[in-house]
Design a protein around this motif. Structure first.
Motif, PDB file in Angstrom:
ATOM      1  N   ASP A 152     -15.997  17.372   4.145  1.00  0.00           N
ATOM      2  CA  ASP A 152     -16.032  16.984   2.734  1.00  0.00           C
ATOM      3  C   ASP A 152     -15.636  18.150   1.838  1.00  0.00           C
ATOM      4  OD1 ASP A 152     -16.785  14.417   3.361  1.00  0.00           O
ATOM      5  OD2 ASP A 152     -18.930  14.757   3.049  1.00  0.00           O
ATOM      6  N   LEU A 153     -16.090  19.366   2.178  1.00  0.00           N
ATOM      7  CA  LEU A 153     -15.724  20.542   1.383  1.00  0.00           C
ATOM      8  C   LEU A 153     -14.221  20.782   1.426  1.00  0.00           C
ATOM      9  CD1 LEU A 153     -18.504  23.212   2.128  1.00  0.00           C
ATOM     10  CD2 LEU A 153     -18.008  22.081  -0.050  1.00  0.00           C
ATOM     11  N   LEU A 154     -13.655  20.682   2.609  1.00  0.00           N
ATOM     12  CA  LEU A 154     -12.218  20.891   2.735  1.00  0.00           C
ATOM     13  C   LEU A 154     -11.437  19.793   2.020  1.00  0.00           C
ATOM     14  CD1 LEU A 154     -11.949  22.113   6.442  1.00  0.00           C
ATOM     15  CD2 LEU A 154     -11.873  23.487   4.352  1.00  0.00           C
ATOM     16  N   GLN A 155     -11.967  18.579   2.036  1.00  0.00           N
ATOM     17  CA  GLN A 155     -11.303  17.492   1.325  1.00  0.00           C
ATOM     18  C   GLN A 155     -11.319  17.752  -0.174  1.00  0.00           C
ATOM     19  OE1 GLN A 155      -9.555  14.935   2.555  1.00  0.00           O
ATOM     20  NE2 GLN A 155      -9.042  14.383   0.430  1.00  0.00           N
ATOM     21  N   LEU A 166      -8.288  19.508  -5.032  1.00  0.00           N
ATOM     22  CA  LEU A 166      -8.143  20.470  -6.123  1.00  0.00           C
ATOM     23  C   LEU A 166      -6.915  21.370  -5.951  1.00  0.00           C
ATOM     24  CD1 LEU A 166     -11.892  21.570  -6.521  1.00  0.00           C
ATOM     25  CD2 LEU A 166     -10.562  20.124  -8.076  1.00  0.00           C
ATOM     26  N   ASN A 167      -6.211  21.163  -4.845  1.00  0.00           N
ATOM     27  CA  ASN A 167      -5.015  21.950  -4.550  1.00  0.00           C
ATOM     28  C   ASN A 167      -5.332  23.450  -4.438  1.00  0.00           C
ATOM     29  OD1 ASN A 167      -2.252  22.177  -3.950  1.00  0.00           O
ATOM     30  ND2 ASN A 167      -1.733  22.654  -6.082  1.00  0.00           N
ATOM     31  N   LEU A 168      -6.448  23.739  -3.803  1.00  0.00           N
ATOM     32  CA  LEU A 168      -6.852  25.126  -3.585  1.00  0.00           C
ATOM     33  C   LEU A 168      -6.377  25.591  -2.211  1.00  0.00           C
ATOM     34  CD1 LEU A 168     -10.484  25.019  -5.038  1.00  0.00           C
ATOM     35  CD2 LEU A 168      -8.496  26.183  -6.024  1.00  0.00           C
ATOM     36  N   ASN A 169      -6.189  26.889  -2.088  1.00  0.00           N
ATOM     37  CA  ASN A 169      -5.625  27.479  -0.877  1.00  0.00           C
ATOM     38  C   ASN A 169      -6.735  28.020   0.020  1.00  0.00           C
ATOM     39  OD1 ASN A 169      -3.866  28.546   0.992  1.00  0.00           O
ATOM     40  ND2 ASN A 169      -3.459  30.408  -0.186  1.00  0.00           N
ATOM     41  N   VAL A 170      -7.178  27.198   0.966  1.00  0.00           N
ATOM     42  CA  VAL A 170      -8.173  27.642   1.942  1.00  0.00           C
ATOM     43  C   VAL A 170      -7.411  28.210   3.129  1.00  0.00           C
ATOM     44  CG1 VAL A 170     -10.177  27.020   3.330  1.00  0.00           C
ATOM     45  CG2 VAL A 170      -9.730  25.817   1.171  1.00  0.00           C
ATOM     46  N   VAL A 171      -7.694  29.477   3.463  1.00  0.00           N
ATOM     47  CA  VAL A 171      -6.901  30.170   4.481  1.00  0.00           C
ATOM     48  C   VAL A 171      -7.673  30.463   5.758  1.00  0.00           C
ATOM     49  CG1 VAL A 171      -5.434  31.230   2.730  1.00  0.00           C
ATOM     50  CG2 VAL A 171      -7.461  32.469   3.559  1.00  0.00           C
ATOM     51  N   GLY A 172      -8.973  30.167   5.770  1.00  0.00           N
ATOM     52  CA  GLY A 172      -9.710  30.473   6.979  1.00  0.00           C
ATOM     53  C   GLY A 172     -11.184  30.168   6.897  1.00  0.00           C
ATOM     54  N   VAL A 173     -11.909  30.736   7.853  1.00  0.00           N
ATOM     55  CA  VAL A 173     -13.336  30.460   8.044  1.00  0.00           C
ATOM     56  C   VAL A 173     -14.081  31.784   8.147  1.00  0.00           C
ATOM     57  CG1 VAL A 173     -15.049  29.413   9.588  1.00  0.00           C
ATOM     58  CG2 VAL A 173     -12.833  28.286   9.228  1.00  0.00           C
ATOM     59  N   ASP A 196     -19.100  28.111  -0.037  1.00  0.00           N
ATOM     60  CA  ASP A 196     -19.816  27.237   0.891  1.00  0.00           C
ATOM     61  C   ASP A 196     -20.329  25.957   0.218  1.00  0.00           C
ATOM     62  OD1 ASP A 196     -21.997  28.052  -0.612  1.00  0.00           O
ATOM     63  OD2 ASP A 196     -23.088  28.973   1.056  1.00  0.00           O
ATOM     64  N   ASN A 197     -19.833  25.676  -1.009  1.00  0.00           N
ATOM     65  CA  ASN A 197     -20.286  24.475  -1.708  1.00  0.00           C
ATOM     66  C   ASN A 197     -19.206  23.982  -2.663  1.00  0.00           C
ATOM     67  OD1 ASN A 197     -21.036  25.485  -4.679  1.00  0.00           O
ATOM     68  ND2 ASN A 197     -21.692  27.060  -3.213  1.00  0.00           N
ATOM     69  N   ALA A 198     -19.292  22.706  -3.005  1.00  0.00           N
ATOM     70  CA  ALA A 198     -18.262  22.079  -3.847  1.00  0.00           C
ATOM     71  C   ALA A 198     -18.278  22.628  -5.263  1.00  0.00           C
ATOM     72  CB  ALA A 198     -18.469  20.562  -3.863  1.00  0.00           C
ATOM     73  N   GLU A 199     -19.463  22.925  -5.792  1.00  0.00           N
ATOM     74  CA  GLU A 199     -19.547  23.445  -7.154  1.00  0.00           C
ATOM     75  C   GLU A 199     -18.759  24.744  -7.301  1.00  0.00           C
ATOM     76  OE1 GLU A 199     -23.086  20.781  -6.606  1.00  0.00           O
ATOM     77  OE2 GLU A 199     -21.999  22.256  -5.409  1.00  0.00           O
ATOM     78  N   GLU A 200     -18.796  25.570  -6.270  1.00  0.00           N
ATOM     79  CA  GLU A 200     -18.054  26.829  -6.305  1.00  0.00           C
ATOM     80  C   GLU A 200     -16.552  26.567  -6.330  1.00  0.00           C
ATOM     81  OE1 GLU A 200     -18.383  31.166  -6.353  1.00  0.00           O
ATOM     82  OE2 GLU A 200     -19.724  29.475  -6.761  1.00  0.00           O
ATOM     83  N   LEU A 201     -16.123  25.525  -5.642  1.00  0.00           N
ATOM     84  CA  LEU A 201     -14.705  25.194  -5.627  1.00  0.00           C
ATOM     85  C   LEU A 201     -14.204  24.805  -7.018  1.00  0.00           C
ATOM     86  CD1 LEU A 201     -14.418  23.175  -2.295  1.00  0.00           C
ATOM     87  CD2 LEU A 201     -13.494  25.451  -2.775  1.00  0.00           C
ATOM     88  N   TYR A 202     -14.989  24.027  -7.731  1.00  0.00           N
ATOM     89  CA  TYR A 202     -14.601  23.636  -9.092  1.00  0.00           C
ATOM     90  C   TYR A 202     -14.546  24.860 -10.003  1.00  0.00           C
ATOM     91  CZ  TYR A 202     -14.970  18.686  -7.948  1.00  0.00           C
ATOM     92  OH  TYR A 202     -14.776  17.440  -7.403  1.00  0.00           O
ATOM     93  N   GLY A 208      -9.742  21.938   9.524  1.00  0.00           N
ATOM     94  CA  GLY A 208      -8.827  22.341   8.470  1.00  0.00           C
ATOM     95  C   GLY A 208      -7.375  22.082   8.825  1.00  0.00           C
ATOM     96  N   GLU A 209      -7.010  22.413  10.046  1.00  0.00           N
ATOM     97  CA  GLU A 209      -5.628  22.214  10.462  1.00  0.00           C
ATOM     98  C   GLU A 209      -5.279  20.730  10.521  1.00  0.00           C
ATOM     99  OE1 GLU A 209      -5.446  24.425  14.076  1.00  0.00           O
ATOM    100  OE2 GLU A 209      -5.284  26.364  13.054  1.00  0.00           O
TER     101      GLU A 209
END
Length: 436
Positions: free
Chosen positions: A199-202, A207-214, A154-160, A242-243
């Motif tokens: 912004d999170l999805l961007q 980062l080329n991460l695979n977000v598959v849902g909510v 739920d946050n950008a830091e976690e994505l990194y 996302g789509e």
């Protein structure tokens, strides 16, 4: 000393286990096929023959695995599209986990230890969601090593962090919902506000991460079934974002907050299912996989704890009214931590007086002979802390040392968070299966 052996002999008069468990036998401890009342009676009878045994009057649980199974059948009947992923945090009892594993459901884990327990029960990694939006780095590495790919953020830091440690993870963005009508408002800690989702999805895309849902969670102990429908609408909006950005979302996680089996008035599971099921069907096509994270729903009504009266104190008020304070051998620092942490209100019922069983599994009322007088009473745990009060007001007949009190619906967020403060032991669990 033969306490455990002699107790087992009494309990073994019932045939352990039934066809319910043949698919994956639960061999850790015996599972009996008697009513909760009979199992308790056998336990107390065993104690009465061992008066000089150490610790023989310790508090104990009876866990009804048949009730867990009934809740599973209820879920499948009312929410057939939504796959349950049991929230291990609510009750990581090994027998419960093994039963649910044998039924083929998924598991919501929040830590390395929970993931380890579920994997060791024979559950495939694909049946686990690591549903903790803020994870310890070493735990993410452990998830990667064991192919537990599905996890929330739920946050950008976690994505990194995930990009560095598990770039192939399958991610669900956890959005913030309106949990103002829930007892435990998890939105205070988790959930991305909708105005931050783009912004999170961007960031995830860059980062080329695979977000598959909510995913979302309306809060633990939700008191308004319409909160689920509102959250589904928010999730649909997040799906659309996302789509539009090129993600191929294929999963919706509707979280937890479902009431337990004992709730028959107010916000019942039936009321939630009647709102949630149609909302999901209306908003999401059939190719979107929908899961949920029920915890207390499965286990709360399946466990009863029995406590021993270890002391009584007589109090005479200024109005010359006699009241009693009872002290029992489990409390706020043990199984009853749910009062403090989970906002639960517990209800004492007389189990045994003077060696006579008063447990009534038909109407669950306190058995009081004739017009026997009752008194305003309070019930306290065994520790030396003054907050260790389980019930400030209870209308009870006079009890004595050696009598027993039982408490139903004690399977969720109870023994799993218990401590051994002041050196008091955690209660053992005796298992039965009342499913026929």
């Amino acid at each position: 000393m033969h306490t455990e052996l002699e107790t087992a002999v009494l309990l073994d008069q019932a045939t352990p286990q039934t066809k319910l468990f043949n698919k994956q036998p639960l061999q850790d401890k015996p599972v009996y096929t008697r009513s909760v009342k009979q199992v308790i009676k056998d336990k107390l009878d065993a104690m009465s023959t061992q008066k000089w045994e150490l610790d023989q009057e310790n508090a104990f649980f009876v866990g009804d695995l048949g009730e867990v199974y009934r809740q599973h059948l209820r879920w499948k009947a009312l929410l057939p599209r939504i796959e349950p992923f049991f929230a291990v945090k609510s009750n990581p009892d090994p027998m419960v986990v093994k039963l649910l594993a044998s039924l083929g459901i998924g598991f919501d884990c929040a830590s390395k230890s929970e993931i380890q327990q579920v994997l060791s029960s024979g559950v495939e990694s694909s049946r686990i969601i690591y549903a903790n939006p803020c994870k310890q780095a070493s735990f993410i590495r452990f998830a990667a090593q064991n192919n537990v790919a599905r996890m929330t953020f739920d946050n950008a830091e976690e994505l990194y962090k995930i990009k560095k440690l598990y770039p192939n993870a399958e991610l669900l963005v956890r959005i913030l919902t309106d949990d103002s009508k829930s007892l435990c408002q998890l939105g205070l800690k988790f959930g991305a506000p909708l105005d931050t989702v783009k912004d999170l999805l961007q960031t995830a895309k860059e980062l080329n991460l695979n977000v598959v849902g909510v995913s979302f969670h309306v809060g633990s102990g939700c008191l308004d079934e319409n909160s689920f429908a509102d959250a589904v609408v928010r999730a649909r909006w997040a799906f659309d974002q996302g789509e539009a950005m090129g993600f191929k979302f294929n999963m919706l996680d509707v979280g937890g907050g479902f009431p337990s089996g004992d709730v028959t008035d107010g916000i019942t599971f039936e009321k939630i299912a009647a709102v949630l099921g149609p909302a999901v069907d209306a908003m999401f096509p059939s190719d979107v996989r929908v899961i949920a994270e029920p915890g207390r729903y499965y286990v709360a009504s399946a466990f009863t704890v029995c406590t021993h009266v270890i002391g009584r104190r007589t109090v005479v008020t200024e109005e010359n009214e006699t009241q009693y304070m009872y002290y029992v051998n489990d409390g706020m620092y043990g199984s009853f931590n749910c009062i403090l942490f989970d906002h639960q209100v517990v209800h004492p019922k007389v189990l045994s007086r003077g060696g006579n069983l008063t447990f009534d599994d038909k109407n669950d009322d306190i058995a009081i002979n004739g017009d026997e007088r009752t008194f305003n009473s309070s019930i306290w745990g065994p520790t030396c802390d003054s907050i260790d009060c389980l019930a400030k007001e209870a209308n009870l007949p006079v009890l004595n040392d050696g009598d027993w009190i039982y408490w139903e619906n004690m399977g969720a967020y109870t023994i799993c968070a218990a401590s051994k403060f002041n050196g008091f032991k955690q209660p053992e669990v005796i298992y039965t299966n009342t499913f026929e």
